[in-house]
Design a protein around this motif. Sequence first.
Motif, short mmCIF file in Angstrom:
data_model
loop_
_atom_site.label_atom_id
_atom_site.label_comp_id
_atom_site.label_asym_id
_atom_site.label_seq_id
_atom_site.Cartn_x
_atom_site.Cartn_y
_atom_site.Cartn_z
N ALA A 305 46.94 2.52 31.17
CA ALA A 305 46.50 2.05 32.49
C ALA A 305 47.00 3.00 33.57
N ASP A 306 46.17 3.18 34.60
CA ASP A 306 46.58 3.96 35.77
C ASP A 306 46.13 3.20 37.01
N ALA A 307 46.74 3.53 38.13
CA ALA A 307 46.41 2.87 39.41
C ALA A 307 45.62 3.80 40.30
N GLY A 308 44.74 4.59 39.69
CA GLY A 308 43.98 5.57 40.45
C GLY A 308 42.76 5.01 41.14
N SER A 309 41.83 5.92 41.41
CA SER A 309 40.65 5.55 42.20
C SER A 309 39.67 4.68 41.43
N GLY A 310 39.69 4.75 40.09
CA GLY A 310 38.79 3.93 39.31
C GLY A 310 37.34 4.38 39.41
N PHE A 311 36.48 3.68 38.67
CA PHE A 311 35.04 4.00 38.67
C PHE A 311 34.29 2.81 38.11
N ASP A 312 32.98 2.91 38.16
CA ASP A 312 32.13 1.85 37.62
C ASP A 312 31.68 2.27 36.22
N PRO A 313 32.16 1.63 35.13
CA PRO A 313 31.79 2.05 33.77
C PRO A 313 30.29 1.98 33.53
N ALA A 314 29.58 1.12 34.25
CA ALA A 314 28.14 1.00 34.03
C ALA A 314 27.39 2.25 34.44
N THR A 315 27.98 3.07 35.30
CA THR A 315 27.30 4.27 35.78
C THR A 315 27.55 5.47 34.87
N VAL A 316 28.39 5.30 33.85
CA VAL A 316 28.69 6.40 32.94
C VAL A 316 27.74 6.32 31.75
N GLY A 317 26.91 7.32 31.58
CA GLY A 317 25.93 7.32 30.50
C GLY A 317 26.50 7.86 29.21
N ASP A 318 25.66 7.85 28.17
CA ASP A 318 26.08 8.32 26.86
C ASP A 318 26.29 9.83 26.84
N HIS A 319 25.76 10.55 27.86
CA HIS A 319 25.90 12.00 27.86
C HIS A 319 27.32 12.43 28.23
N HIS A 320 28.14 11.50 28.71
CA HIS A 320 29.54 11.82 29.00
C HIS A 320 30.32 11.76 27.67
N HIS A 321 30.56 12.92 27.10
CA HIS A 321 31.10 13.00 25.76
C HIS A 321 32.50 12.39 25.66
N GLY A 322 33.27 12.49 26.73
CA GLY A 322 34.64 12.00 26.67
C GLY A 322 34.72 10.52 26.42
N THR A 323 33.90 9.72 27.08
CA THR A 323 33.95 8.27 26.89
C THR A 323 33.12 7.83 25.69
N SER A 324 31.97 8.43 25.47
CA SER A 324 31.09 7.97 24.40
C SER A 324 31.57 8.36 23.02
N GLU A 325 32.18 9.55 22.88
CA GLU A 325 32.59 10.02 21.57
C GLU A 325 34.11 10.03 21.40
N SER A 326 34.82 10.70 22.30
CA SER A 326 36.27 10.83 22.13
C SER A 326 36.99 9.50 22.18
N ILE A 327 36.51 8.59 23.01
CA ILE A 327 37.18 7.30 23.14
C ILE A 327 36.48 6.22 22.32
N SER A 328 35.22 5.94 22.64
CA SER A 328 34.53 4.82 21.99
C SER A 328 34.03 5.18 20.59
#
Length: 356
Positions: A305-328
Amino acid sequence: MRIAVVLACTALAMIGVPDRYEPAVLVAAVVTAWCGLSAWWTWRAPHHAVPARVVAAALVALPAVELTQPWTAIGAYNGWAFAVASITSISIQFELPTRPRLALLVTVVAAGSYVAGAAMVRPLADAALFGVRLLLDALLSRSVFLLIRSRARAADRGRERAAAQRRAAQVAAARRSTEREYLATLHDTASATLMMVSLGAGAPQGSWLPDRARRDLDAITTVPTPPGTRQGTVDLPVLLRQATAHPLVDVSWDVPDTLPLPARPALAISHGVREAVENVARHSGVTEAHLRVQRSAGAVEVTLADAGSGFDPATVGDHHHGTSESISGRMTDAGGTAVIESAPGHGTTVRWSWYD
């Protein structure tokens, strides 16, 4: 099965003729003994089965001399002797599936024996008619066998094709998994290091760069293996300590000293944590994060967890390799789940869960 049928018929015969059950018992004993001997020939002495079957046909059919049976001219005659000869001609086609000539020889012996015996007590033309019927019974039985065999072979070929397709699909899936693993490793190592250098992290703290570059080079030059092939047990805190070592992010720990896990989920979690720490450095606008590991009955949960600026996960598409592959993606392949909780201005929490 034959013995069971014989015993059932014997019981019915004794019930039907209670005052004369000796013939039924005698016939049942002879036929049961013959079935046992035939089974022994088939299972224990297959090399001696060929002459035995020819002799069997003669022995079974020769008693067709129905001297005790009155001849009747009303309708077709279906006495016990003809039934025995007919069953012999029909069943031998299935007992000798790969020896059609021998099965034909047995059929001819059975038919000839029956005709020879029946001709002693009735006109030769009538006896020959039943002999022809025995040959027709054998022909129909062989045709049924060939039909069953052809359909069974077609089913076998279909199963073989399906198995080959499954193997090809498994190989293709393994190749895709290897490619995804390699791309995820490349994304997590070399590209992340280059991004840090472009952000200026290497100027004031350049001492970290050579060591990190060597580790990245080792990671991307090692032949990747599909996640499903990793075996053994590793210590998760050791992997997490390596994954959270970052020059731009200070990660505080709430992690047990040791936590052995199977290699597959442990590696998936550590790679995901490493990518999440990189995302903190790139996007959160803060330099601190908190890592927590909890072990409950049959489950492991890792939270960053971090207390940073955050983002909306719904706006992150499958083309973002870091979230779609490295994490999920990695965690899904390992049989677990990875959930990203975030909102603009409210920080980000990534939670990995794996169940025994």
